[in-house]
Write a protein that holds these residues in place. Structure first.
Motif, mmCIF file in Angstrom:
data_model
loop_
_atom_site.group_PDB
_atom_site.id
_atom_site.type_symbol
_atom_site.label_atom_id
_atom_site.label_comp_id
_atom_site.label_asym_id
_atom_site.label_seq_id
_atom_site.Cartn_x
_atom_site.Cartn_y
_atom_site.Cartn_z
ATOM 1 N N SER A 17 0.851 -1.185 0.000
ATOM 2 C CA SER A 17 0.000 0.000 0.000
ATOM 3 C C SER A 17 0.884 1.231 0.000
ATOM 4 C CB SER A 17 -0.925 0.025 1.223
ATOM 5 O OG SER A 17 -0.174 0.173 2.402
ATOM 6 N N ASP A 18 0.366 2.336 -0.526
ATOM 7 C CA ASP A 18 1.155 3.553 -0.651
ATOM 8 C C ASP A 18 1.623 4.076 0.701
ATOM 9 O OD1 ASP A 18 0.891 3.432 -3.361
ATOM 10 O OD2 ASP A 18 -0.799 4.854 -3.461
ATOM 11 N N HIS A 19 0.717 4.080 1.684
ATOM 12 C CA HIS A 19 1.101 4.676 2.961
ATOM 13 C C HIS A 19 2.144 3.820 3.671
ATOM 14 C CE1 HIS A 19 -1.937 1.852 4.601
ATOM 15 N NE2 HIS A 19 -1.239 1.957 5.717
ATOM 16 N N ARG A 20 2.117 2.488 3.475
ATOM 17 C CA ARG A 20 3.143 1.651 4.087
ATOM 18 C C ARG A 20 4.488 1.862 3.406
ATOM 19 N NH1 ARG A 20 -1.061 -2.533 4.219
ATOM 20 N NH2 ARG A 20 -1.817 -2.720 6.353
ATOM 21 N N ARG A 21 4.461 1.992 2.093
ATOM 22 C CA ARG A 21 5.700 2.258 1.381
ATOM 23 C C ARG A 21 6.274 3.626 1.776
ATOM 24 N NH1 ARG A 21 2.950 -0.232 -3.014
ATOM 25 N NH2 ARG A 21 2.331 1.814 -3.803
ATOM 26 N N ALA A 22 5.393 4.596 1.939
ATOM 27 C CA ALA A 22 5.847 5.923 2.342
ATOM 28 C C ALA A 22 6.498 5.882 3.725
ATOM 29 C CB ALA A 22 4.681 6.911 2.327
ATOM 30 N N TRP A 23 5.846 5.185 4.652
ATOM 31 C CA TRP A 23 6.396 5.110 6.004
ATOM 32 C C TRP A 23 7.697 4.311 6.029
ATOM 33 C CZ3 TRP A 23 7.312 7.286 10.130
ATOM 34 C CH2 TRP A 23 7.710 6.598 11.293
ATOM 35 N N ALA A 24 7.771 3.230 5.223
ATOM 36 C CA ALA A 24 9.003 2.446 5.163
ATOM 37 C C ALA A 24 10.155 3.295 4.664
ATOM 38 C CB ALA A 24 8.799 1.227 4.259
ATOM 39 N N ALA A 25 9.882 4.223 3.762
ATOM 40 C CA ALA A 25 10.931 5.102 3.251
ATOM 41 C C ALA A 25 11.313 6.178 4.263
ATOM 42 C CB ALA A 25 10.465 5.745 1.944
ATOM 43 N N LEU A 26 10.331 6.678 5.008
ATOM 44 C CA LEU A 26 10.585 7.795 5.917
ATOM 45 C C LEU A 26 11.086 7.340 7.288
ATOM 46 C CD1 LEU A 26 7.488 10.045 5.155
ATOM 47 C CD2 LEU A 26 9.880 10.596 4.647
ATOM 48 N N ARG A 27 10.789 6.117 7.679
ATOM 49 C CA ARG A 27 11.079 5.676 9.037
ATOM 50 C C ARG A 27 12.559 5.807 9.415
ATOM 51 N NH1 ARG A 27 12.206 1.501 12.587
ATOM 52 N NH2 ARG A 27 10.745 1.414 14.339
ATOM 53 N N PRO A 28 13.510 5.395 8.546
ATOM 54 C CA PRO A 28 14.919 5.564 8.928
ATOM 55 C C PRO A 28 15.285 7.022 9.205
ATOM 56 C CG PRO A 28 14.717 4.068 7.073
ATOM 57 C CD PRO A 28 13.366 4.681 7.265
ATOM 58 N N LEU A 29 14.718 7.950 8.437
ATOM 59 C CA LEU A 29 15.009 9.366 8.669
ATOM 60 C C LEU A 29 14.423 9.824 9.998
ATOM 61 C CD1 LEU A 29 16.211 11.992 7.555
ATOM 62 C CD2 LEU A 29 13.995 12.450 6.471
ATOM 63 N N VAL A 30 13.209 9.385 10.295
ATOM 64 C CA VAL A 30 12.584 9.740 11.573
ATOM 65 C C VAL A 30 13.382 9.160 12.729
ATOM 66 C CG1 VAL A 30 10.487 9.554 12.963
ATOM 67 C CG2 VAL A 30 10.307 9.917 10.500
ATOM 68 N N LEU A 31 13.879 7.927 12.567
ATOM 69 C CA LEU A 31 14.708 7.310 13.602
ATOM 70 C C LEU A 31 15.954 8.143 13.884
ATOM 71 C CD1 LEU A 31 14.653 3.480 12.806
ATOM 72 C CD2 LEU A 31 14.227 4.513 15.041
ATOM 73 N N ARG A 32 16.614 8.581 12.837
ATOM 74 C CA ARG A 32 17.857 9.344 13.022
ATOM 75 C C ARG A 32 17.575 10.695 13.664
ATOM 76 N NH1 ARG A 32 22.846 8.227 11.410
ATOM 77 N NH2 ARG A 32 24.352 9.941 11.159
ATOM 78 N N LEU A 33 16.522 11.375 13.224
ATOM 79 C CA LEU A 33 16.159 12.664 13.819
ATOM 80 C C LEU A 33 15.763 12.483 15.278
ATOM 81 C CD1 LEU A 33 15.625 15.682 13.491
ATOM 82 C CD2 LEU A 33 13.318 15.117 12.719
ATOM 83 N N HIS A 34 14.994 11.442 15.571
ATOM 84 C CA HIS A 34 14.569 11.175 16.949
ATOM 85 C C HIS A 34 15.786 10.905 17.831
ATOM 86 C CE1 HIS A 34 11.605 10.102 19.999
ATOM 87 N NE2 HIS A 34 12.316 9.027 20.282
ATOM 88 N N PHE A 35 16.767 10.211 17.288
ATOM 89 C CA PHE A 35 17.982 9.924 18.049
ATOM 90 C C PHE A 35 18.708 11.212 18.414
ATOM 91 C CE2 PHE A 35 22.562 9.463 18.099
ATOM 92 C CZ PHE A 35 22.759 8.454 19.034
ATOM 93 N N TYR A 36 18.979 12.048 17.435
ATOM 94 C CA TYR A 36 19.730 13.276 17.697
ATOM 95 C C TYR A 36 18.971 14.197 18.653
ATOM 96 C CZ TYR A 36 23.598 12.628 14.436
ATOM 97 O OH TYR A 36 24.742 12.183 13.824
ATOM 98 N N ALA A 37 17.688 14.357 18.413
ATOM 99 C CA ALA A 37 16.896 15.220 19.290
ATOM 100 C C ALA A 37 16.868 14.657 20.702
ATOM 101 C CB ALA A 37 15.485 15.368 18.737
ATOM 102 N N GLY A 38 16.721 13.324 20.811
ATOM 103 C CA GLY A 38 16.693 12.712 22.134
ATOM 104 C C GLY A 38 17.986 12.894 22.890
ATOM 105 N N VAL A 39 19.114 12.736 22.202
ATOM 106 C CA VAL A 39 20.410 12.833 22.871
ATOM 107 C C VAL A 39 20.733 14.269 23.267
ATOM 108 C CG1 VAL A 39 22.905 12.593 22.535
ATOM 109 C CG2 VAL A 39 21.364 10.756 21.824
ATOM 110 N N PHE A 40 20.484 15.223 22.373
ATOM 111 C CA PHE A 40 20.935 16.596 22.604
ATOM 112 C C PHE A 40 19.891 17.497 23.263
ATOM 113 C CE2 PHE A 40 23.766 15.362 18.988
ATOM 114 C CZ PHE A 40 24.959 15.446 19.691
ATOM 115 N N VAL A 41 18.617 17.239 23.021
ATOM 116 C CA VAL A 41 17.582 18.127 23.559
ATOM 117 C C VAL A 41 17.001 17.589 24.856
ATOM 118 C CG1 VAL A 41 15.374 19.257 23.059
ATOM 119 C CG2 VAL A 41 17.037 18.920 21.236
ATOM 120 N N ALA A 42 17.048 16.266 25.050
ATOM 121 C CA ALA A 42 16.448 15.681 26.253
ATOM 122 C C ALA A 42 16.967 16.292 27.555
ATOM 123 C CB ALA A 42 16.652 14.164 26.251
ATOM 124 N N PRO A 43 18.257 16.667 27.683
ATOM 125 C CA PRO A 43 18.682 17.304 28.939
ATOM 126 C C PRO A 43 17.917 18.590 29.246
ATOM 127 C CG PRO A 43 20.592 16.569 27.701
ATOM 128 C CD PRO A 43 19.403 16.397 26.797
#
Length: 487
Positions: A17-43
Protein backbone atom coordinates in the motif's frame (compact mmCIF):
# COMPACT_ATOMS: atom_id res chain seq x y z
CA UNK A 1 28.64 9.70 20.17
CA UNK A 2 30.39 6.57 18.98
CA UNK A 3 31.00 5.43 15.45
CA UNK A 4 28.71 6.00 12.55
CA UNK A 5 28.81 4.45 9.12
CA UNK A 6 28.34 5.90 5.69
CA UNK A 7 26.51 2.88 4.33
CA UNK A 8 23.29 4.13 2.68
CA UNK A 9 20.09 2.78 4.14
CA UNK A 10 18.74 0.00 1.97
CA UNK A 11 15.53 0.51 0.05
CA UNK A 12 12.61 -1.16 1.76
CA UNK A 13 10.54 -3.57 -0.36
CA UNK A 14 6.98 -2.52 -1.13
CA UNK A 15 4.48 -3.43 1.55
CA UNK A 16 1.38 -3.49 -0.59
CA UNK A 17 0.00 0.00 0.00
CA UNK A 18 1.16 3.55 -0.65
CA UNK A 19 1.10 4.68 2.96
CA UNK A 20 3.14 1.65 4.09
CA UNK A 21 5.70 2.26 1.38
CA UNK A 22 5.85 5.92 2.34
CA UNK A 23 6.40 5.11 6.00
CA UNK A 24 9.00 2.45 5.16
CA UNK A 25 10.93 5.10 3.25
CA UNK A 26 10.59 7.80 5.92
CA UNK A 27 11.08 5.68 9.04
CA UNK A 28 14.92 5.56 8.93
CA UNK A 29 15.01 9.37 8.67
CA UNK A 30 12.58 9.74 11.57
CA UNK A 31 14.71 7.31 13.60
CA UNK A 32 17.86 9.34 13.02
CA UNK A 33 16.16 12.66 13.82
CA UNK A 34 14.57 11.18 16.95
CA UNK A 35 17.98 9.92 18.05
CA UNK A 36 19.73 13.28 17.70
CA UNK A 37 16.90 15.22 19.29
CA UNK A 38 16.69 12.71 22.13
CA UNK A 39 20.41 12.83 22.87
CA UNK A 40 20.94 16.60 22.60
CA UNK A 41 17.58 18.13 23.56
CA UNK A 42 16.45 15.68 26.25
CA UNK A 43 18.68 17.30 28.94
CA UNK A 44 16.86 20.61 28.43
CA UNK A 45 13.49 18.87 28.60
CA UNK A 46 14.59 17.03 31.74
CA UNK A 47 15.56 20.27 33.49
CA UNK A 48 12.24 21.83 32.45
CA UNK A 49 10.33 18.81 33.78
CA UNK A 50 12.10 18.85 37.16
CA UNK A 51 11.84 22.63 37.66
CA UNK A 52 8.24 22.61 36.44
CA UNK A 53 7.40 19.84 38.91
CA UNK A 54 8.82 21.98 41.69
CA UNK A 55 6.84 25.02 40.54
CA UNK A 56 3.53 23.14 40.46
CA UNK A 57 3.48 22.88 44.26
CA UNK A 58 4.65 26.41 45.07
CA UNK A 59 1.14 27.66 46.00
CA UNK A 60 1.15 25.27 48.98
CA UNK A 61 4.76 26.17 49.74
CA UNK A 62 3.81 29.85 49.74
CA UNK A 63 0.95 29.27 52.15
CA UNK A 64 3.32 27.52 54.55
CA UNK A 65 6.31 29.87 54.26
CA UNK A 66 4.34 33.14 54.25
CA UNK A 67 1.46 32.20 56.52
CA UNK A 68 2.06 35.22 58.77
CA UNK A 69 1.69 37.62 55.83
CA UNK A 70 -1.17 35.86 54.04
CA UNK A 71 -3.48 34.80 56.88
CA UNK A 72 -5.10 36.79 59.68
CA UNK A 73 -7.40 36.03 62.59
CA UNK A 74 -11.04 36.39 61.48
CA UNK A 75 -13.04 39.31 62.85
CA UNK A 76 -16.45 40.78 62.21
CA UNK A 77 -15.16 44.31 61.64
CA UNK A 78 -12.79 45.58 58.96
CA UNK A 79 -11.22 48.91 58.19
CA UNK A 80 -12.23 50.81 55.08
CA UNK A 81 -10.09 49.84 52.12
CA UNK A 82 -8.90 53.44 51.77
CA UNK A 83 -7.62 53.36 55.37
CA UNK A 84 -5.68 50.18 54.64
CA UNK A 85 -4.13 51.87 51.62
CA UNK A 86 -3.09 54.89 53.70
CA UNK A 87 -1.41 52.59 56.23
CA UNK A 88 0.52 50.89 53.44
CA UNK A 89 1.56 54.23 51.90
CA UNK A 90 3.09 55.27 55.20
CA UNK A 91 5.11 52.05 55.21
CA UNK A 92 6.66 52.61 51.75
CA UNK A 93 6.47 56.34 51.24
CA UNK A 94 9.11 56.35 48.47
CA UNK A 95 7.08 54.18 46.05
CA UNK A 96 4.13 54.91 43.75
CA UNK A 97 0.76 53.34 44.55
CA UNK A 98 -0.32 51.07 41.70
CA UNK A 99 -3.14 48.73 42.80
CA UNK A 100 -4.95 47.07 45.67
CA UNK A 101 -5.99 43.47 46.17
CA UNK A 102 -8.59 43.53 48.94
CA UNK A 103 -9.00 40.60 51.28
CA UNK A 104 -11.42 38.05 49.84
CA UNK A 105 -12.32 36.29 53.10
CA UNK A 106 -12.13 37.21 56.79
CA UNK A 107 -8.90 35.22 57.07
CA UNK A 108 -7.07 36.92 54.17
CA UNK A 109 -4.77 39.91 54.34
CA UNK A 110 -5.06 42.87 51.98
CA UNK A 111 -2.28 43.46 49.47
CA UNK A 112 -1.37 47.03 48.53
CA UNK A 113 0.93 47.12 45.50
CA UNK A 114 3.47 49.80 44.62
CA UNK A 115 5.75 50.51 41.68
CA UNK A 116 9.35 51.15 42.64
CA UNK A 117 12.07 52.35 40.25
CA UNK A 118 14.57 49.73 41.42
CA UNK A 119 12.28 46.81 40.53
CA UNK A 120 12.23 44.91 37.22
CA UNK A 121 9.25 44.90 34.89
CA UNK A 122 6.17 43.08 36.26
CA UNK A 123 7.64 43.23 39.78
CA UNK A 124 5.92 45.29 42.47
CA UNK A 125 6.53 46.05 46.11
CA UNK A 126 3.62 44.68 48.12
CA UNK A 127 2.54 45.68 51.61
CA UNK A 128 0.42 43.10 53.47
CA UNK A 129 -2.12 44.71 55.80
CA UNK A 130 -4.43 43.11 58.36
CA UNK A 131 -7.86 44.38 57.20
CA UNK A 132 -9.28 44.11 60.71
CA UNK A 133 -6.66 45.76 62.91
CA UNK A 134 -4.63 47.66 60.33
CA UNK A 135 -1.27 46.13 61.29
CA UNK A 136 1.37 45.84 58.58
CA UNK A 137 2.17 42.14 58.32
CA UNK A 138 5.12 42.43 55.99
CA UNK A 139 6.57 44.01 52.86
CA UNK A 140 7.71 41.80 49.98
CA UNK A 141 8.43 41.94 46.28
CA UNK A 142 5.78 40.16 44.21
CA UNK A 143 5.70 39.20 40.56
CA UNK A 144 3.17 39.12 37.74
CA UNK A 145 -0.59 38.92 37.66
CA UNK A 146 -0.47 35.83 39.88
CA UNK A 147 1.12 37.91 42.65
CA UNK A 148 3.88 35.34 43.13
CA UNK A 149 5.84 35.73 46.35
CA UNK A 150 9.65 35.33 46.50
CA UNK A 151 9.74 31.50 46.71
CA UNK A 152 7.40 31.03 43.76
CA UNK A 153 9.10 33.83 41.82
CA UNK A 154 12.50 32.17 42.30
CA UNK A 155 11.12 28.80 41.14
CA UNK A 156 9.36 30.40 38.18
CA UNK A 157 12.55 32.10 37.02
CA UNK A 158 14.42 28.82 37.46
CA UNK A 159 11.89 27.08 35.22
CA UNK A 160 11.93 29.82 32.58
CA UNK A 161 15.58 30.88 32.42
CA UNK A 162 17.71 29.06 35.04
CA UNK A 163 18.34 32.53 36.54
CA UNK A 164 20.49 33.39 33.52
CA UNK A 165 18.44 36.28 32.14
CA UNK A 166 17.26 36.45 28.55
CA UNK A 167 20.04 34.11 27.46
CA UNK A 168 18.76 31.45 29.84
CA UNK A 169 15.31 31.60 28.30
CA UNK A 170 16.74 29.81 25.28
CA UNK A 171 16.86 26.60 27.30
CA UNK A 172 13.14 26.52 28.07
CA UNK A 173 12.21 27.59 24.55
CA UNK A 174 14.42 24.87 23.11
CA UNK A 175 12.72 22.30 25.35
CA UNK A 176 9.20 23.44 24.47
CA UNK A 177 10.03 23.76 20.77
CA UNK A 178 11.32 20.21 20.41
CA UNK A 179 9.11 18.33 22.86
CA UNK A 180 6.09 18.06 20.57
CA UNK A 181 8.18 16.86 17.64
CA UNK A 182 10.16 14.33 19.68
CA UNK A 183 6.96 13.04 21.30
CA UNK A 184 5.06 12.67 18.03
CA UNK A 185 7.98 11.03 16.25
CA UNK A 186 8.62 8.67 19.13
CA UNK A 187 5.01 7.55 19.37
CA UNK A 188 4.77 6.91 15.63
CA UNK A 189 8.00 4.90 15.74
CA UNK A 190 6.87 2.90 18.75
CA UNK A 191 3.37 2.08 17.51
CA UNK A 192 4.59 1.07 14.05
CA UNK A 193 7.35 -1.10 15.51
CA UNK A 194 5.23 -2.85 18.13
CA UNK A 195 2.06 -3.28 16.08
CA UNK A 196 3.78 -4.73 13.03
CA UNK A 197 5.89 -7.01 15.21
CA UNK A 198 2.68 -8.60 16.49
CA UNK A 199 2.60 -7.00 19.94
CA UNK A 200 -1.06 -6.04 19.60
CA UNK A 201 -2.82 -3.43 21.72
CA UNK A 202 -1.33 -4.71 24.96
CA UNK A 203 2.18 -4.60 23.54
CA UNK A 204 1.66 -1.00 22.47
CA UNK A 205 0.01 0.29 25.66
CA UNK A 206 1.56 -1.68 28.52
CA UNK A 207 5.13 -0.73 29.50
CA UNK A 208 7.35 -3.80 29.59
CA UNK A 209 4.72 -6.10 28.06
CA UNK A 210 6.19 -9.09 26.24
CA UNK A 211 9.78 -8.29 27.23
CA UNK A 212 11.99 -9.64 29.99
CA UNK A 213 15.15 -7.55 30.19
CA UNK A 214 17.72 -5.56 28.30
CA UNK A 215 17.18 -2.92 25.66
CA UNK A 216 13.86 -4.39 24.54
CA UNK A 217 12.39 -3.82 27.99
CA UNK A 218 13.81 -0.30 28.20
CA UNK A 219 12.31 0.46 24.80
CA UNK A 220 8.92 -0.90 25.86
CA UNK A 221 8.85 1.30 28.96
CA UNK A 222 10.10 4.28 26.95
CA UNK A 223 7.62 3.83 24.10
CA UNK A 224 4.47 2.84 25.98
CA UNK A 225 4.92 5.53 28.62
CA UNK A 226 5.49 8.12 25.92
CA UNK A 227 2.27 7.05 24.21
CA UNK A 228 0.28 7.55 27.40
CA UNK A 229 1.85 10.99 27.89
CA UNK A 230 1.45 12.20 24.29
CA UNK A 231 -1.55 14.52 24.68
CA UNK A 232 -0.13 16.08 27.84
CA UNK A 233 3.29 16.62 26.27
CA UNK A 234 1.76 18.28 23.22
CA UNK A 235 -0.22 20.54 25.55
CA UNK A 236 2.83 21.51 27.62
CA UNK A 237 4.85 22.16 24.47
CA UNK A 238 2.19 24.39 22.89
CA UNK A 239 1.46 26.40 26.04
CA UNK A 240 5.16 26.64 26.90
CA UNK A 241 5.96 28.20 23.55
CA UNK A 242 3.45 31.00 24.18
CA UNK A 243 5.86 32.36 26.85
CA UNK A 244 8.98 31.98 24.72
CA UNK A 245 10.94 34.79 23.08
CA UNK A 246 10.95 33.83 19.42
CA UNK A 247 8.19 31.29 18.89
CA UNK A 248 6.10 33.25 21.40
CA UNK A 249 6.47 36.41 19.31
CA UNK A 250 5.28 34.52 16.23
CA UNK A 251 2.33 33.13 18.17
CA UNK A 252 1.47 36.63 19.38
CA UNK A 253 1.55 37.99 15.83
CA UNK A 254 -0.70 35.17 14.66
CA UNK A 255 -3.19 35.81 17.45
CA UNK A 256 -3.39 39.49 16.54
CA UNK A 257 -3.93 38.77 12.86
CA UNK A 258 -6.69 36.28 13.63
CA UNK A 259 -8.27 38.48 16.35
CA UNK A 260 -7.55 35.89 19.04
CA UNK A 261 -6.20 38.43 21.54
CA UNK A 262 -7.72 38.93 24.97
CA UNK A 263 -10.16 41.87 24.98
CA UNK A 264 -9.70 44.74 27.43
CA UNK A 265 -11.96 47.42 28.84
CA UNK A 266 -11.75 51.00 27.62
CA UNK A 267 -10.04 53.11 30.27
CA UNK A 268 -10.83 56.50 28.73
CA UNK A 269 -12.90 58.65 31.06
CA UNK A 270 -16.29 59.47 29.48
CA UNK A 271 -16.74 63.02 28.27
CA UNK A 272 -19.75 63.60 30.52
CA UNK A 273 -17.67 62.68 33.55
CA UNK A 274 -14.70 64.87 32.65
CA UNK A 275 -17.00 67.87 32.08
CA UNK A 276 -18.93 67.36 35.28
CA UNK A 277 -17.93 70.68 36.79
CA UNK A 278 -17.76 70.23 40.53
CA UNK A 279 -16.72 66.61 40.23
CA UNK A 280 -13.95 67.31 37.72
CA UNK A 281 -10.65 66.04 39.09
CA UNK A 282 -12.31 64.42 42.13
CA UNK A 283 -11.57 60.86 43.20
CA UNK A 284 -14.43 58.72 44.47
CA UNK A 285 -11.94 56.46 46.24
CA UNK A 286 -11.19 52.74 46.16
CA UNK A 287 -14.08 51.82 48.48
CA UNK A 288 -16.71 53.26 46.15
CA UNK A 289 -14.94 51.84 43.10
CA UNK A 290 -14.82 48.36 44.62
CA UNK A 291 -18.48 48.55 45.62
CA UNK A 292 -19.49 49.47 42.06
CA UNK A 293 -17.44 46.61 40.65
CA UNK A 294 -19.06 44.16 43.07
CA UNK A 295 -22.49 45.38 41.98
CA UNK A 296 -21.45 44.75 38.38
CA UNK A 297 -20.84 41.10 39.26
CA UNK A 298 -17.08 41.05 39.85
CA UNK A 299 -17.03 38.82 42.91
CA UNK A 300 -14.19 36.76 44.33
CA UNK A 301 -10.52 37.83 44.27
CA UNK A 302 -10.00 41.12 42.39
CA UNK A 303 -7.32 43.71 41.82
CA UNK A 304 -8.25 47.38 41.75
CA UNK A 305 -5.76 49.24 39.53
CA UNK A 306 -5.53 52.99 40.00
CA UNK A 307 -5.98 55.39 37.04
CA UNK A 308 -2.80 55.84 35.01
CA UNK A 309 -3.49 59.57 34.67
CA UNK A 310 -6.21 62.17 35.18
CA UNK A 311 -8.02 61.15 31.99
CA UNK A 312 -8.42 57.42 32.65
CA UNK A 313 -10.53 55.21 34.88
CA UNK A 314 -9.94 52.70 37.60
CA UNK A 315 -9.76 49.13 36.27
CA UNK A 316 -11.03 46.23 38.36
CA UNK A 317 -9.98 42.73 37.25
CA UNK A 318 -11.01 39.38 38.58
CA UNK A 319 -7.81 37.46 39.30
CA UNK A 320 -9.06 34.01 40.29
CA UNK A 321 -7.51 31.31 38.10
CA UNK A 322 -9.61 28.34 39.16
CA UNK A 323 -12.57 26.71 37.48
CA UNK A 324 -15.01 28.07 36.45
CA UNK A 325 -12.80 30.89 35.23
CA UNK A 326 -13.44 34.33 36.69
CA UNK A 327 -11.89 36.81 34.31
CA UNK A 328 -14.31 39.73 34.06
CA UNK A 329 -13.01 43.30 33.96
CA UNK A 330 -14.68 46.63 34.67
CA UNK A 331 -13.66 50.24 34.08
CA UNK A 332 -14.93 52.53 36.84
CA UNK A 333 -15.01 56.32 36.70
CA UNK A 334 -12.62 57.93 39.17
CA UNK A 335 -14.97 60.89 39.64
CA UNK A 336 -18.36 59.22 40.02
CA UNK A 337 -17.50 55.54 40.72
CA UNK A 338 -19.85 54.58 37.89
CA UNK A 339 -19.01 51.53 35.80
CA UNK A 340 -18.18 52.81 32.31
CA UNK A 341 -17.26 49.56 30.57
CA UNK A 342 -17.37 45.82 31.31
CA UNK A 343 -15.74 42.88 29.52
CA UNK A 344 -17.06 39.46 30.48
CA UNK A 345 -14.93 36.36 30.21
CA UNK A 346 -17.97 34.62 28.77
CA UNK A 347 -17.77 36.99 25.79
CA UNK A 348 -14.08 36.32 25.04
CA UNK A 349 -13.33 34.84 21.60
CA UNK A 350 -12.90 31.08 21.84
CA UNK A 351 -9.16 31.19 21.19
CA UNK A 352 -8.68 33.82 23.89
CA UNK A 353 -10.51 31.54 26.33
CA UNK A 354 -8.41 28.56 25.28
CA UNK A 355 -5.24 30.61 25.78
CA UNK A 356 -6.30 31.61 29.29
CA UNK A 357 -7.29 28.06 30.21
CA UNK A 358 -4.10 26.67 28.70
CA UNK A 359 -1.85 29.01 30.67
CA UNK A 360 -3.69 28.36 33.94
CA UNK A 361 -3.60 24.60 33.38
CA UNK A 362 0.12 24.76 32.53
CA UNK A 363 0.71 26.55 35.83
CA UNK A 364 -1.39 24.01 37.75
CA UNK A 365 -4.06 26.45 38.97
CA UNK A 366 -7.06 25.75 36.72
CA UNK A 367 -8.47 22.75 38.59
CA UNK A 368 -6.65 23.19 41.87
CA UNK A 369 -5.03 20.08 43.43
CA UNK A 370 -6.40 17.84 40.66
CA UNK A 371 -4.49 19.95 38.13
CA UNK A 372 -1.37 19.74 40.27
CA UNK A 373 -1.59 15.96 40.60
CA UNK A 374 -2.06 15.57 36.86
CA UNK A 375 0.99 17.72 36.12
CA UNK A 376 2.98 15.78 38.72
CA UNK A 377 2.13 12.50 37.01
CA UNK A 378 2.95 14.02 33.63
CA UNK A 379 6.33 15.32 34.82
CA UNK A 380 7.14 12.01 36.50
CA UNK A 381 6.28 10.09 33.34
CA UNK A 382 8.36 12.44 31.20
CA UNK A 383 11.37 11.99 33.48
CA UNK A 384 10.92 8.21 33.17
CA UNK A 385 10.79 8.41 29.37
CA UNK A 386 14.00 10.47 29.25
CA UNK A 387 15.85 8.17 31.66
CA UNK A 388 14.78 5.10 29.67
CA UNK A 389 15.84 6.82 26.45
CA UNK A 390 19.36 7.36 27.76
CA UNK A 391 19.40 3.82 29.12
CA UNK A 392 18.58 2.54 25.62
CA UNK A 393 21.40 4.68 24.23
CA UNK A 394 23.81 3.18 26.75
CA UNK A 395 22.58 -0.37 26.13
CA UNK A 396 23.19 0.07 22.40
CA UNK A 397 26.90 0.70 22.92
CA UNK A 398 29.40 -1.86 21.55
CA UNK A 399 30.24 -4.39 24.25
CA UNK A 400 31.97 -7.30 22.53
CA UNK A 401 34.06 -5.67 19.84
CA UNK A 402 36.45 -4.03 22.27
CA UNK A 403 35.48 -0.59 20.99
CA UNK A 404 34.73 2.23 23.33
CA UNK A 405 31.74 4.48 22.88
CA UNK A 406 28.04 4.78 23.41
CA UNK A 407 24.97 4.08 21.31
CA UNK A 408 25.10 5.04 17.65
CA UNK A 409 22.46 6.79 15.55
CA UNK A 410 20.69 4.91 12.80
CA UNK A 411 23.06 4.45 9.81
CA UNK A 412 23.37 7.39 7.44
CA UNK A 413 21.95 7.65 3.97
CA UNK A 414 18.27 7.60 4.96
CA UNK A 415 17.60 11.02 3.43
CA UNK A 416 19.53 10.24 0.24
CA UNK A 417 17.49 7.05 -0.17
CA UNK A 418 14.18 8.96 -0.23
CA UNK A 419 12.39 9.56 -3.54
CA UNK A 420 12.75 13.11 -4.83
CA UNK A 421 9.17 14.05 -3.94
CA UNK A 422 9.69 12.94 -0.34
CA UNK A 423 12.94 14.89 -0.13
CA UNK A 424 11.24 18.07 -1.25
CA UNK A 425 8.33 17.52 1.15
CA UNK A 426 10.66 16.89 4.10
CA UNK A 427 12.78 19.98 3.34
CA UNK A 428 9.72 22.19 2.88
CA UNK A 429 8.03 20.93 6.05
CA UNK A 430 11.13 21.38 8.19
CA UNK A 431 11.73 24.83 6.70
CA UNK A 432 8.19 25.93 7.60
CA UNK A 433 8.52 24.52 11.13
CA UNK A 434 11.92 26.16 11.53
CA UNK A 435 10.52 29.52 10.43
CA UNK A 436 7.60 29.31 12.87
CA UNK A 437 9.72 27.88 15.71
CA UNK A 438 13.12 29.54 15.22
CA UNK A 439 15.12 27.76 17.94
CA UNK A 440 13.98 24.41 16.63
CA UNK A 441 15.14 25.39 13.15
CA UNK A 442 18.49 26.69 14.39
CA UNK A 443 19.18 23.61 16.50
CA UNK A 444 18.16 21.34 13.61
CA UNK A 445 20.79 23.03 11.44
CA UNK A 446 23.28 22.41 14.24
CA UNK A 447 22.36 18.72 14.30
CA UNK A 448 22.89 18.54 10.55
CA UNK A 449 26.28 20.23 10.89
CA UNK A 450 27.32 17.76 13.60
CA UNK A 451 26.11 14.87 11.45
CA UNK A 452 28.06 16.10 8.41
CA UNK A 453 31.17 16.57 10.56
CA UNK A 454 30.89 13.04 11.94
CA UNK A 455 30.43 11.67 8.43
CA UNK A 456 33.49 13.54 7.22
CA UNK A 457 35.48 12.26 10.21
CA UNK A 458 34.41 8.69 9.54
CA UNK A 459 35.38 8.93 5.87
CA UNK A 460 38.72 10.56 6.70
CA UNK A 461 39.79 8.02 9.30
CA UNK A 462 38.22 5.03 7.63
CA UNK A 463 35.30 3.38 9.30
CA UNK A 464 35.83 -0.05 10.85
CA UNK A 465 32.89 -2.45 10.70
CA UNK A 466 30.76 -2.35 13.83
CA UNK A 467 31.06 -5.18 16.34
CA UNK A 468 28.65 -8.13 16.43
CA UNK A 469 26.27 -6.47 18.89
CA UNK A 470 26.01 -3.36 16.71
CA UNK A 471 25.54 -5.47 13.58
CA UNK A 472 22.66 -7.35 15.13
CA UNK A 473 21.08 -4.09 16.31
CA UNK A 474 21.30 -2.50 12.87
CA UNK A 475 19.86 -5.60 11.27
CA UNK A 476 17.00 -5.58 13.73
CA UNK A 477 16.22 -1.95 13.02
CA UNK A 478 16.20 -2.52 9.26
CA UNK A 479 14.08 -5.62 9.55
CA UNK A 480 11.66 -3.75 11.78
CA UNK A 481 11.25 -1.05 9.13
CA UNK A 482 10.41 -3.66 6.51
CA UNK A 483 8.36 -6.14 8.55
CA UNK A 484 5.10 -6.98 6.74
CA UNK A 485 1.75 -5.99 8.24
CA UNK A 486 0.05 -8.31 10.66
CA UNK A 487 -2.55 -10.63 9.05
Amino acid sequence: MGRTTDTPAKDVPPSGSDHRRAWAALRPLVLRLHFYAGVFVAPFILVAAVSGLLYVWTPQIEQAVYAEQLRVAPSGDSLALSEQVEIAEEEVSDAELDAVRPATTDEDSTRVLFNAPELEDSHRMTVFVDPHGGEVLGVMETYGTSGALPVRTWTDVLHRSLHMGDFGRHYSELAASWMWLVALGGVVLWVSRRWRAGGGVRGVLVPGAGTSRGRARSMSIHGATGLWLLVGLLFLSATGMTWSQYAGANIGDLRERLAWTTPAVSTAAPAASSDAGANAGADAGVDAVLASAREAGLDGPVEVALPEDGESTYVVNQIGSGWPTQGDSAAVSAETAEVTDVVRFADYPLMAKLTTWGIDAHMGTLFGPANQLLLTALAGGLITVIVMGYRMWWQRRPTRSGALGVGRPFPRGSFRALPLGYKLAVVLLLALIGFAVPLLGASLLLFLAVDVLLGWRARTKGSRPPGPDAQREDAGERQDAAVPPRP
